[in-house]
Design an enzyme around this catalytic site. Structure first.
Site, PDB file in Angstrom:
ATOM      1  N   TYR A  65      16.485 -41.017 -34.682  1.00  0.00           N
ATOM      2  CA  TYR A  65      17.619 -41.000 -35.607  1.00  0.00           C
ATOM      3  C   TYR A  65      17.280 -41.799 -36.869  1.00  0.00           C
ATOM      4  CZ  TYR A  65      22.513 -41.670 -37.098  1.00  0.00           C
ATOM      5  OH  TYR A  65      23.705 -41.707 -37.796  1.00  0.00           O
TER       6      TYR A  65
ATOM      7  N   ASN B  97      27.838 -50.307 -38.665  1.00  0.00           N
ATOM      8  CA  ASN B  97      28.528 -49.666 -37.540  1.00  0.00           C
ATOM      9  C   ASN B  97      29.999 -49.508 -37.908  1.00  0.00           C
ATOM     10  OD1 ASN B  97      26.577 -49.674 -34.939  1.00  0.00           O
ATOM     11  ND2 ASN B  97      26.185 -51.487 -36.190  1.00  0.00           N
TER      12      ASN B  97
END
Length: 318
Positions: free
Chosen positions: A147, A176
């Site tokens: 990723y 995040n």
């Protein structure tokens, strides 16, 4: 570029961050076109999007992209078909969908004469295990998941197009994010996953001993950063986070305190692709974007919990 009056395309506009961004762009006076695959959504999302132009297509294959790009001034690229936890299992799929899909997009943008893009990269994966904290944008990029590798590759191609073809490309390395509309429970989004599992009285699973440290940023703060980046006249790379780190165990304790819910916790073996400790240096975003987060982790979680409770109490729409 002034967002008000601009024609803006949001790739992934029905996703988690796409919904927050589209709502803010609309409030700022932009004409918003969202591009996303066909999917079903709760009635509240449809009502939030009813004034938007929606084009359904396939980002990976490029179906519908030419139509979506017609006449737009700015593209927001928020699409990702993988998550960090699953990307190493099939890196070929990760490359063929996310990297090749983005290269096709850049070709179509060049053909359509669209010269501005904002890309949502990953501040949690592109740096790998950092050598220093907080992590600045100049830190070496050494991801330990497919990723992150693909995110770095896309960043490099954006830089290439900026240097060779005059593309204005702004890259936001987002830590995040958390908040409403985060639906990939269990796959991505620790805070949303913990809250939903506590609400459903399901066991919480934590990989490792809960000591890994992450940087969490509230979704509406991310949306503001995306809008500000879209107004820039030159290319740049910016970390978008809180500038602070919190362990998984700290996050769980905070959520339990705010919700009043307690549940079973299962600690699972540590995963090698998990970065052990990272949080971002956001000084460049403060200086060059004029951005800083408005919500601390405590404030953001409290707001998220409040909105979840209100949405659960709202009557169903007929």
């Amino acid at each position: 570029m002034n967002i008000a009056g601009s024609k803006v395309l949001v790739l992934g506009g029905k996703g988690f961050l796409g919904r927050h961004l589209s709502e803010l762009l609309l409030a700022e006076g932009a004409s918003v076109r969202i591009f996303d695959r066909a999917r079903s959504h709760p009635a509240d999302q449809e009502s939030a999007c009813k004034h938007l132009e929606v084009i359904q297509g396939d980002f990976v294959e490029g179906h519908g992209l030419s139509q979506a790009l017609d006449g737009v001034d700015l593209v927001y690229h928020l699409v990702s078909s993988t998550v960090p936890s699953g990307s190493n299992a099939n890196p070929i799929e990760d490359v063929s969908s996310n990297l090749i899909g983005t290269l096709r997009l850049l070709d179509m943008m060049r053909y359509s004469g669209v010269k501005r893009i904002v890309y949502a990269s990953s501040g949690g994966t592109v740096y790998g295990n950092p050598r220093s904290l907080p992590v600045p944008e100049a830190h070496p990029l050494q991801p330990i998941s497919s990723y992150g590798v693909v995110k770095v590759a896309v960043e490099n191609y954006l830089h290439l197009q900026s240097e060779l073809n005059g593309l204005t490309a702004n890259i936001l390395r987002i830590s995040n994010p958390y908040g409403m509309h985060q639906n990939r429970i269990g796959a991505q989004g620790v805070i949303a996953t913990f809250v939903r599992k506590l609400m459903n009285n399901e066991p919480i699973e934590i990989w490792g001993d809960g000591s890994v440290v992450r940087d969490y940023v509230y979704a509406t703060d991310v949306a503001r950063a995306l809008v500000l980046a879209g107004q820039r006249s030159q290319s740049g790379v910016f970390n978008i986070g809180s500038g602070m780190g919190h362990s998984i165990n700290e996050v769980l304790r905070l959520i339990r305190e705010q919700t009043g819910l307690d549940g079973e916790v299962r600690y699972l073996p540590h995963r090698r692709f998990d970065v052990q400790r990272t949080y971002l240096d956001i000084e460049r975003a403060r200086v060059e974007l004029g951005w800083q987060p408005r919500y601390s982790l405590e404030e953001g979680c409290a707001r998220y919990w409040h909105l979840l409770l209100n949405s659960a109490r709202a009557p169903a729409l007929s």
